[in-house]
Design an enzyme around this catalytic site. Structure first.
Site, PDB file in Angstrom:
ATOM      1  N   ASP A  55      -1.807 -74.189   8.892  1.00 46.06           N
ATOM      2  CA  ASP A  55      -1.200 -73.896   7.598  1.00 46.06           C
ATOM      3  C   ASP A  55      -0.047 -74.837   7.307  1.00 46.06           C
ATOM      4  OD1 ASP A  55      -2.840 -71.773   6.849  1.00 46.06           O
ATOM      5  OD2 ASP A  55      -1.605 -70.290   7.894  1.00 46.06           O
ATOM      6  N   TYR A  77      -1.610 -71.836  21.365  1.00 48.40           N
ATOM      7  CA  TYR A  77      -0.574 -71.929  20.348  1.00 48.40           C
ATOM      8  C   TYR A  77       0.755 -71.508  20.964  1.00 48.40           C
ATOM      9  CZ  TYR A  77      -3.832 -72.384  16.381  1.00 48.40           C
ATOM     10  OH  TYR A  77      -4.771 -72.820  15.490  1.00 48.40           O
TER      11      TYR A  77
END
Length: 274
Positions: free
Chosen positions: A55, A113
């Site tokens: 994003d 992540y």
């Protein structure tokens, strides 16, 4: 007939000034910058195929991206040439040859992540685009967050940990580890949350991070976690979505195609940005 050559890249980028990975009309994106640079070297239009999408504001240390080129160039030549044509906030770390048409999205076994929190009394201005500073609500119970992290691991239905506009009907995911690393980078004010999994849904990692923070603050009881995985649970039951700038895609592990071929296993779930 033109022979096409497959090229794969490991790419690092600072997502601060990008509208995300995927091409968007009129927006500056990772994909559009890479396609522009690769087209200059290849001598023809190029379409990048990423292992996933990040994003706006999300960073990457090793995003995996592949494309086809009609022009054969050595691995080092691709790395050096692309970096000459790329802006300073994107860098190709490595380039290597792959079969024509190779798509890393379908070869990803898993990803790592990392979400970084700052518990400092005063924000560090040098980290403003890298960490989520928890302002004066710094009192989080890290031991409680660590206990909650263990309870959030496993193979289960994470339907309550995705953005409301996530389109997936299959919401079963496997998270092999959610680790909390205190004193991250040697800074006692930094706390890193590392999430390892096979695939992720839109905003999934950011919702996990926000939920852990709210548990650590006592806003959500740790006893509520089992209810998050019940059939009636929804996005409204889990914690807030942590800001994008604290998130980094750290690693993409490849080899899924080879594993599926050897095991004749069903394909893993596709994913959207963390």
């Amino acid at each position: 007939m033109t022979t096409l050559h497959g090229v794969c890249l490991s790419v690092a980028y600072d997502g601060t000034d990008f509208a995300g990975y995927q091409v968007q009309p009129g927006q500056r994106t990772i994909q559009s910058e890479l396609e522009r640079a690769a087209a200059q070297l290849a001598g023809h239009p190029v379409i990048m195929r990423g292992a996933g999408r990040t994003d706006a504001g999300v960073h990457a240390l090793a995003q995996i991206i592949a494309f086809n080129s009609a022009r054969p160039i050595a691995d080092k030549g691709w790395r050096l040439g692309l970096n000459r044509h790329l802006p300073d906030d994107i860098r190709v770390q490595r380039a290597w040859q792959v079969p024509e048409g190779y798509n890393p999205r379908y070869d990803a076994l898993g990803k790592v992540y990392r979400y970084v929190l700052s518990l400092a009394d005063t924000p560090n201005p040098l980290l403003r685009h890298r960490v989520w500073h928890l302002t004066k609500l710094n009192n989080v119970d890290i031991s409680l967050m660590r206990r909650a992290a263990r309870m959030l691991e496993g193979t289960r239905n994470y339907h309550a940990f995705r953005a409301s506009d996530d389109p997936h009907t299959n919401t079963i995911r496997t998270l092999s580890a959610i680790d909390l690393r205190e004193n991250y980078l040697g800074d006692p004010a930094l706390l890193a949350i590392e999430v390892r999994g096979t695939a992720f849904m839109k905003n999934m990692v950011r919702i996990l991070a926000g939920t852990l923070v709210q548990i650590g603050r006592g806003k959500i009881p740790v006893e509520a976690i089992p209810k998050f995985f019940e059939a009636g649970a929804s996005r409204n039951d889990t914690g807030l979505t942590a800001p994008a700038h604290g998130l980094t895609l750290v690693e993409v592990k490849l080899g899924r195609r080879s594993l599926e071929a050897s095991l004749k296993a069903p394909p893993l779930a596709d994913e959207l940005p963390g």
